[in-house]
Design a protein around this motif. Structure first.
Motif, PDB file in Angstrom:
ATOM      1  N   ASP A 261       3.548   3.734  63.649  1.00 54.39           N
ATOM      2  CA  ASP A 261       4.724   2.890  63.783  1.00 54.39           C
ATOM      3  C   ASP A 261       4.302   1.532  62.661  1.00 54.39           C
ATOM      4  OD1 ASP A 261       6.961   2.310  64.831  1.00 54.39           O
ATOM      5  OD2 ASP A 261       6.193   1.093  66.578  1.00 54.39           O
ATOM      6  N   VAL A 262       5.193   1.672  61.897  1.00 50.85           N
ATOM      7  CA  VAL A 262       5.032   0.423  60.876  1.00 50.85           C
ATOM      8  C   VAL A 262       6.053  -0.586  61.257  1.00 50.85           C
ATOM      9  CG1 VAL A 262       5.223  -0.167  58.478  1.00 50.85           C
ATOM     10  CG2 VAL A 262       4.200   2.127  59.058  1.00 50.85           C
ATOM     11  N   ASP A 263       5.494  -1.810  61.527  1.00 49.41           N
ATOM     12  CA  ASP A 263       6.623  -2.768  62.252  1.00 49.41           C
ATOM     13  C   ASP A 263       7.124  -3.754  61.006  1.00 49.41           C
ATOM     14  OD1 ASP A 263       7.640  -4.140  64.328  1.00 49.41           O
ATOM     15  OD2 ASP A 263       5.983  -5.635  64.207  1.00 49.41           O
ATOM     16  N   MET A 264       6.402  -4.500  60.368  1.00 51.33           N
ATOM     17  CA  MET A 264       6.998  -5.483  59.503  1.00 51.33           C
ATOM     18  C   MET A 264       6.788  -5.059  58.158  1.00 51.33           C
ATOM     19  SD  MET A 264       5.407  -8.496  61.809  1.00 51.33           S
ATOM     20  CE  MET A 264       6.722 -10.092  61.523  1.00 51.33           C
ATOM     21  N   ILE A 265       7.872  -4.983  57.208  1.00 47.66           N
ATOM     22  CA  ILE A 265       7.446  -4.731  56.033  1.00 47.66           C
ATOM     23  C   ILE A 265       8.306  -5.815  54.979  1.00 47.66           C
ATOM     24  CG2 ILE A 265       7.986  -2.780  53.943  1.00 47.66           C
ATOM     25  CD1 ILE A 265       8.555  -0.909  56.670  1.00 47.66           C
ATOM     26  N   VAL A 266       7.367  -6.061  53.931  1.00 46.44           N
ATOM     27  CA  VAL A 266       7.729  -7.059  53.049  1.00 46.44           C
ATOM     28  C   VAL A 266       7.154  -6.525  51.604  1.00 46.44           C
ATOM     29  CG1 VAL A 266       7.370  -9.373  52.212  1.00 46.44           C
ATOM     30  CG2 VAL A 266       7.510  -9.077  54.497  1.00 46.44           C
ATOM     31  N   GLN A 267       8.351  -6.771  50.923  1.00 50.43           N
ATOM     32  CA  GLN A 267       8.104  -6.107  49.360  1.00 50.43           C
ATOM     33  C   GLN A 267       8.152  -7.428  48.455  1.00 50.43           C
ATOM     34  OE1 GLN A 267       9.388  -2.466  48.175  1.00 50.43           O
ATOM     35  NE2 GLN A 267       9.111  -2.652  46.179  1.00 50.43           N
ATOM     36  N   SER A 268       7.234  -7.918  47.728  1.00 44.05           N
ATOM     37  CA  SER A 268       7.529  -9.115  46.916  1.00 44.05           C
ATOM     38  C   SER A 268       8.268  -8.692  45.850  1.00 44.05           C
ATOM     39  CB  SER A 268       6.346  -9.857  46.650  1.00 44.05           C
ATOM     40  OG  SER A 268       5.684  -8.850  45.910  1.00 44.05           O
ATOM     41  N   VAL A 269       8.877  -9.882  45.299  1.00 53.02           N
ATOM     42  CA  VAL A 269       9.578  -9.761  44.197  1.00 53.02           C
ATOM     43  C   VAL A 269       8.783  -9.190  42.867  1.00 53.02           C
ATOM     44  CG1 VAL A 269      10.920 -11.074  42.308  1.00 53.02           C
ATOM     45  CG2 VAL A 269      11.323 -11.670  44.809  1.00 53.02           C
ATOM     46  N   SER A 270       9.437  -8.463  42.038  1.00 53.08           N
ATOM     47  CA  SER A 270       8.687  -7.473  40.984  1.00 53.08           C
ATOM     48  C   SER A 270       8.246  -8.609  40.165  1.00 53.08           C
ATOM     49  CB  SER A 270       9.555  -6.539  40.534  1.00 53.08           C
ATOM     50  OG  SER A 270       8.823  -5.882  39.595  1.00 53.08           O
ATOM     51  N   LYS A 271       7.090  -8.523  39.532  1.00 50.27           N
ATOM     52  CA  LYS A 271       6.334  -9.163  38.624  1.00 50.27           C
ATOM     53  C   LYS A 271       6.908  -8.571  37.338  1.00 50.27           C
ATOM     54  CE  LYS A 271       2.365  -8.795  40.440  1.00 50.27           C
ATOM     55  NZ  LYS A 271       1.066  -8.789  40.906  1.00 50.27           N
ATOM     56  N   GLN A 272       6.392  -9.214  36.344  1.00 48.57           N
ATOM     57  CA  GLN A 272       7.149  -9.085  34.840  1.00 48.57           C
ATOM     58  C   GLN A 272       6.475  -7.746  34.362  1.00 48.57           C
ATOM     59  OE1 GLN A 272       5.978 -12.537  32.601  1.00 48.57           O
ATOM     60  NE2 GLN A 272       8.202 -13.157  32.757  1.00 48.57           N
ATOM     61  N   ASP A 273       5.478  -7.448  34.878  1.00 40.26           N
ATOM     62  CA  ASP A 273       4.713  -6.233  34.658  1.00 40.26           C
ATOM     63  C   ASP A 273       5.074  -4.869  35.296  1.00 40.26           C
ATOM     64  OD1 ASP A 273       3.589  -6.857  37.169  1.00 40.26           O
ATOM     65  OD2 ASP A 273       1.569  -6.406  36.661  1.00 40.26           O
ATOM     66  N   GLY A 274       6.303  -5.011  36.095  1.00 42.73           N
ATOM     67  CA  GLY A 274       7.009  -3.982  36.637  1.00 42.73           C
ATOM     68  C   GLY A 274       6.314  -3.477  37.741  1.00 42.73           C
ATOM     69  N   LYS A 275       5.340  -4.382  38.320  1.00 36.04           N
ATOM     70  CA  LYS A 275       4.636  -3.973  39.538  1.00 36.04           C
ATOM     71  C   LYS A 275       5.097  -5.089  40.579  1.00 36.04           C
ATOM     72  CE  LYS A 275       0.955  -1.749  37.417  1.00 36.04           C
ATOM     73  NZ  LYS A 275      -0.425  -1.646  36.899  1.00 36.04           N
ATOM     74  N   THR A 276       4.733  -4.488  41.873  1.00 41.11           N
ATOM     75  CA  THR A 276       5.081  -5.523  43.133  1.00 41.11           C
ATOM     76  C   THR A 276       3.852  -5.238  44.086  1.00 41.11           C
ATOM     77  OG1 THR A 276       6.624  -5.915  44.843  1.00 41.11           O
ATOM     78  CG2 THR A 276       6.388  -3.493  44.168  1.00 41.11           C
ATOM     79  N   ASN A 277       4.167  -6.271  45.003  1.00 42.42           N
ATOM     80  CA  ASN A 277       2.896  -5.983  46.084  1.00 42.42           C
ATOM     81  C   ASN A 277       3.956  -5.622  47.473  1.00 42.42           C
ATOM     82  OD1 ASN A 277       0.975  -6.914  44.742  1.00 42.42           O
ATOM     83  ND2 ASN A 277       1.381  -8.952  45.135  1.00 42.42           N
ATOM     84  N   MET A 278       3.268  -4.851  48.259  1.00 38.24           N
ATOM     85  CA  MET A 278       3.829  -4.144  49.440  1.00 38.24           C
ATOM     86  C   MET A 278       2.764  -4.699  50.668  1.00 38.24           C
ATOM     87  SD  MET A 278       5.025  -0.429  49.817  1.00 38.24           S
ATOM     88  CE  MET A 278       6.397  -0.592  48.558  1.00 38.24           C
ATOM     89  N   THR A 279       3.638  -5.361  51.654  1.00 37.79           N
ATOM     90  CA  THR A 279       2.826  -5.593  52.693  1.00 37.79           C
ATOM     91  C   THR A 279       3.465  -5.193  53.993  1.00 37.79           C
ATOM     92  OG1 THR A 279       1.980  -7.710  51.661  1.00 37.79           O
ATOM     93  CG2 THR A 279       1.921  -8.080  54.049  1.00 37.79           C
ATOM     94  N   PHE A 280       2.717  -4.787  54.988  1.00 41.51           N
ATOM     95  CA  PHE A 280       3.159  -4.349  56.120  1.00 41.51           C
ATOM     96  C   PHE A 280       2.425  -4.515  57.480  1.00 41.51           C
ATOM     97  CE2 PHE A 280       1.193  -0.227  56.193  1.00 41.51           C
ATOM     98  CZ  PHE A 280       1.017  -0.024  54.909  1.00 41.51           C
ATOM     99  N   SER A 281       2.681  -4.341  58.476  1.00 44.13           N
ATOM    100  CA  SER A 281       1.915  -4.295  59.768  1.00 44.13           C
ATOM    101  C   SER A 281       1.762  -2.980  60.760  1.00 44.13           C
ATOM    102  CB  SER A 281       2.179  -5.507  60.751  1.00 44.13           C
ATOM    103  OG  SER A 281       3.451  -5.212  61.285  1.00 44.13           O
ATOM    104  N   VAL A 282       0.563  -2.838  60.953  1.00 46.95           N
ATOM    105  CA  VAL A 282       0.644  -1.653  61.840  1.00 46.95           C
ATOM    106  C   VAL A 282      -0.138  -2.010  62.845  1.00 46.95           C
ATOM    107  CG1 VAL A 282       0.840   0.173  59.971  1.00 46.95           C
ATOM    108  CG2 VAL A 282      -1.557  -0.735  60.711  1.00 46.95           C
ATOM    109  N   GLN A 283      -0.273  -1.153  64.261  1.00 54.46           N
ATOM    110  CA  GLN A 283      -0.937  -1.434  65.217  1.00 54.46           C
ATOM    111  C   GLN A 283      -2.615  -1.177  64.966  1.00 54.46           C
ATOM    112  OE1 GLN A 283       0.367  -1.595  68.843  1.00 54.46           O
ATOM    113  NE2 GLN A 283       1.632  -2.578  67.556  1.00 54.46           N
ATOM    114  N   SER A 284      -3.333  -2.052  65.526  1.00 47.06           N
ATOM    115  CA  SER A 284      -4.836  -1.897  65.158  1.00 47.06           C
ATOM    116  C   SER A 284      -5.516  -0.641  65.432  1.00 47.06           C
ATOM    117  CB  SER A 284      -5.631  -3.133  66.336  1.00 47.06           C
ATOM    118  OG  SER A 284      -5.020  -4.238  66.240  1.00 47.06           O
ATOM    119  N   GLU A 285      -5.000   0.170  66.427  1.00 45.41           N
ATOM    120  CA  GLU A 285      -5.847   1.259  66.866  1.00 45.41           C
ATOM    121  C   GLU A 285      -5.229   2.541  65.752  1.00 45.41           C
ATOM    122  OE1 GLU A 285      -3.451   1.894  70.191  1.00 45.41           O
ATOM    123  OE2 GLU A 285      -1.984   3.129  69.570  1.00 45.41           O
TER     124      GLU A 285
END
Lengths: 416, 416
Positions: A298-322
């Motif tokens: 189960d992936v709960d919270m997903i955030v994708q940051s605004v793309s940088k100039q190099d066409g790359k982005t950061n992707m952050t999400f939360s999962v259960q510790s287990e």
């Protein structure tokens, strides 16, 4: 009086409420009171506290690969012991009663061992004894029978499901779930001393609170109660109190003046995963998350940051510790499918959720939440919102401070 | 090989043989060996040692008056735990197996809770899995189901009964009862160190030995085996040995040269009751014994002395120690119905029994017994005989001496 149809009540008692015969004695008193109030009563019981663990231990000490059919047959003895003991105690105290095992009711399931779903409950036997003998039905929770005649269990929280499903089948006017807490709280009272019991809560709110960490009722049983409109009440086995009633939207007088925010929950079983420098092209998110979904992670919270100039982005999400170790392995394995610059995992986070039906009509709840946290100097790592919930991921050291501050800020403190 | 009908074997394992998973591991080995020898196997298991006592304790701590239906439901969980555990262990070790509870087999009973009699065993399910899957049937002993769909138990020694009855129903060529002893002994080896295991014993002999104090098999199961000619073998779960085979008269090669006396038993649970100076008129014995029979009190040995000149006689009989207080009360209460001069009760006695089919054709066994006891200066208090048994009541201090002397005198000592 016999023959006349009385209102019906289902009472469910969990493991600590049936821990020993002294506790069972307390149940007899509660059952008698409801009979005297004019109800026909079905009781659903769990295994005595510790018994399921003992049985699991026996099995785990014996085999490497568990046969689910035998495991279910083994585990179901726990509820069978409680049901027969309580039935004999009721009879001994002058209250006509009999035990009902899954196959005797019968409570028919789809036969998925260890996580069976209820297909049908035959109530003819129980109802006949209600009307002819005023007999209390003491049902072993958590267990059913497959169409192959094998014992099946319903999985986690199975006795709550049994109680709610039986309420539906019997047309019970109320389903009282006795637990070791007084009901749903505005927040976990161990974290927020000023927390109070919520008198009435919407099904959806209770679902959001449950999935956000408040362990009162299992999600499956609330979903079933909501679907069929079962009037569930959560009560303490140990103290006399009004408990929490689950109500549909529009029901319940007290909710006329309801709070915008009903309750807060904190989950400590979260991890934050960040993929830095992912190529920002269509389809990359699905590449990342499909393998996780396939493994039921189960992936709960997903955030994708605004793309940088190099066409790359950061992707952050939360999962259960287990799940986090497995997730880490999969992301490393799949690096060539979706190249990234860096994988970082932060286990020191908690998720704080504000839940309330009132949010639908009151703007600014999320904004107020962010302000309160900012005032305390708490940094928000990830945010997610739904119609009746706002959740934030923050550093675990700030968890309790955030909970108490928000509880006060949204007017939930006791006495207010 | 599937589809071909194989010979069938029933194996029964008692409480100490299934005490923990280490013991169960030993069962897996034994079951595998019989499968490899070409049998289809049904296993009958008891509750793990101590488990039934635990459940009884729970019930006794909870109620004054026991509801037999609930008590049976409670107790039957003991065998359910063992059956499911063993079935999962067999599967885990590569042996196809499934557990069968009383209601699943089904093992139909007459519904007398706590002491039900088997009416019918449905074997269709077990047999189909024998032929289609070579699947071991692991049956929970001691339990059945009534025609009202309630769990019933078979009473003391119930798992032995299950095993013998299942042997009849399945047409099993053999029924192996694994116990914590090596079989029937010529005498209790704790009393007579030179005692040996009896290789073959007649059903009736084993019955006489059983009712005379040798606790190997419950009487009911031997009676059923005799009635249906089931080839029962009693074996040790813990040691490799040939055990004792129960055979019908005329069967069994070894019995061609059989001993006149097969075995000795001593019962320490006896009391001698004497009514001195009873009026010697017709009907007085029936006056004395009818009330005892009405209360199901078993009177074992009865001796009435020759009438004295005053028309009075002495009446002596033995009863079980557990009944003696009740007997004393009844005799005092009924003194006016059959006047007597004195009531005396001697609790310091034991009963010694010689058992052997050979007695039928060999005169003088009783005479030889009396001589041996006389040689040792042992006074005989009461004597009773049946076709294949001679019993005497003697002072308890002489019990062990009498057993050892008789064991030697009748050629039963090991090595002879």
């Amino acid at each position: 009086m016999r023959g006349e149809k009385k209102p019906r009540l289902v009472m469910k008692f969990g493991g600590t409420s049936v821990a020993d015969t002294t506790r069972l004695e307390g149940l007899v008193v509660r059952v008698r009171r409801e009979l005297e109030a004019g109800y026909d009563v079905a009781v659903v019981v769990s295994a005595m506290a510790g018994e399921t663990d003992r049985l699991v231990g026996l099995a785990e000490g014996a085999v490497r690969v568990m046969d689910g059919r035998e495991y279910d047959t083994l585990l179901s003895t726990g509820e069978q012991v409680t049901a027969s003991l309580l039935a004999m105690m009721l009879s001994d105290r002058g209250i006509p009663a009999r035990s009902w095992l899954g196959w005797q009711i019968p409570l028919d399931t789809d036969g998925r061992h260890g996580r069976a779903c209820i297909e049908k409950i035959g109530t003819e036997g129980i109802e006949r004894r209600f009307s002819e003998e005023g007999m209390v039905a003491v049902c072993a929770g958590f267990q059913g029978v497959s169409d192959r005649g094998r014992v099946t269990t319903l999985g986690r929280g199975g006795s709550d499901i049994t109680a709610v499903a039986l309420s539906v089948a019997l047309g019970a006017g109320r389903c009282d779930i006795y637990t070791d807490v007084k009901g749903f709280y505005t927040a976990d009272p161990r974290i927020v001393p000023k927390a109070r019991v919520i008198g009435e809560i919407g099904y959806e709110e209770s679902l959001e609170l449950a999935s956000s960490g408040a362990k009162v009722l299992q999600v499956r049983s609330v979903e079933m109660a909501m679907r069929y409109g079962v009037k569930v009440r959560v009560l303490s086995s140990f103290e006399e109190c009004g408990g929490t009633s689950l109500v549909g939207e529009g029901e319940g007088g007290a909710r006329m003046e309801k709070q915008v925010v009903t309750g807060l929950a904190m989950s400590t079983k979260e991890c934050r995963v960040t993929l830095a420098g992912v190529k920002d092209v269509p389809g990359v998110a699905s590449e990342v998350f499909r393998p996780l979904a396939d493994r039921m992670i189960d992936v709960d919270m997903i955030v994708q940051s605004v793309s940088k100039q190099d066409g790359k982005t950061n992707m952050t999400f939360s999962v259960q510790s287990e799940d986090v170790d497995e997730v880490e392995k999969m992301l490393i394995r799949d690096r060539e499918k979706f190249p990234y610059e860096e994988l970082s995992i932060d286990k020191g986070v908690v998720k704080i959720s504000l839940v309330g039906l009132g949010m639908r009509s009151h703007a600014g709840v999320a904004q107020r939440m962010f302000e309160v946290l900012a005032e305390k100097g708490i940094n928000i790592l990830v945010i997610s919102t739904s119609e009746i919930k706002v959740s934030v991921l923050i550093g675990e050291d700030y968890g309790e401070l955030a909970m108490r501050s928000l509880h006060t800020a949204f007017g939930l403190d006791e006495g207010e």
